[in-house]
Design a protein around this motif. Structure first.
Motif: not given
Length: 208
Positions: A21-23, A45-50, A87-91
């Motif tokens: 995935p990263l490659l 995409l991310v919360s402040d905590k994440h 990254y796809p959503e599942k990742d």
């Protein structure tokens, strides 16, 4: 040297262990125009905590010493962009579930969230995550080695959360300006090509 070449050098530095995935994400990003609303995408995409956990974990993996740490090299920003764009959503879901699981393990072990744990407790929690990720990858390799059908053999492995975090941190750091010029040996104009130069004890790896 562009980012693609730098990434391939970091892959060699890591023993060619960069996940698919990263490659693919990095190669895709090399051909993608920069979005004008990048900040909006990563923020939603991310919360402040994440986001705070990502900042803390990347700095634990590469702390500031006599060279800049991950935060100063803006590795957390790199991780957010990679997650949002490559990254796809599942990742993405597996990554954020991993952060939540880490937080739950911190509460079970120390009665507090990961961000409120003491530094030595945070390091111990991440060492446990690394051991779990290693065991998970070994199990995936064992299953793949025993696969009987072509579909089973070619099934793409799902990198564990901590493996994703660590490889994005290392690639982000060593392909950043600070990582390449401060943590690695960098010569702006290398001059002649020397194919084989013995390293001296304690010498930095070459960025160029």
């Amino acid at each position: 040297m562009d980012r693609r070449e730098a990434m391939l050098r970091v892959a060699a530095l890591m023993g060619s262990t960069i996940s698919a995935p990263l490659l693919s994400g990095l190669l895709y990003s090399c051909e993608t125009k920069t979005s004008n609303n990048q900040d909006t995408k990563t923020t939603t995409l991310v919360s402040d905590k994440h986001k705070a956990m990502i900042e803390e974990i990347t700095e634990i993996i590469i702390p500031a010493t006599d060279t800049p740490g991950a935060k100063e090299a803006k590795v957390p920003d790199y991780v957010l962009i990679m997650l949002a764009d490559c990254y796809p959503e599942k990742d993405q879901q597996r990554f954020f579930k991993g952060l939540d699981t880490l937080d739950e393990r911190a509460k079970q072990a120390h009665g507090t969230e990961f961000l409120d744990c003491k530094p030595d407790q945070q390091v111990a929690l991440l060492q446990k995550e690394e051991a779990l990720a290693k065991a998970e990858r070994e199990e995936q390799n064992r299953i793949k080695a025993q696969a009987k059908t072509r579909a089973e053999k070619e099934k793409e492995a799902e990198p564990p959360f901590f493996s994703m975090m660590k490889e994005m941190t290392l690639v982000g750091y060593f392909t950043s300006e600070l990582g390449a010029t401060k943590a690695l040996a960098y010569v702006h104009v290398p001059g002649k090509f020397e194919g084989c130069v013995p390293l001296k004890p304690g010498q930095k790896g070459w960025a160029t």
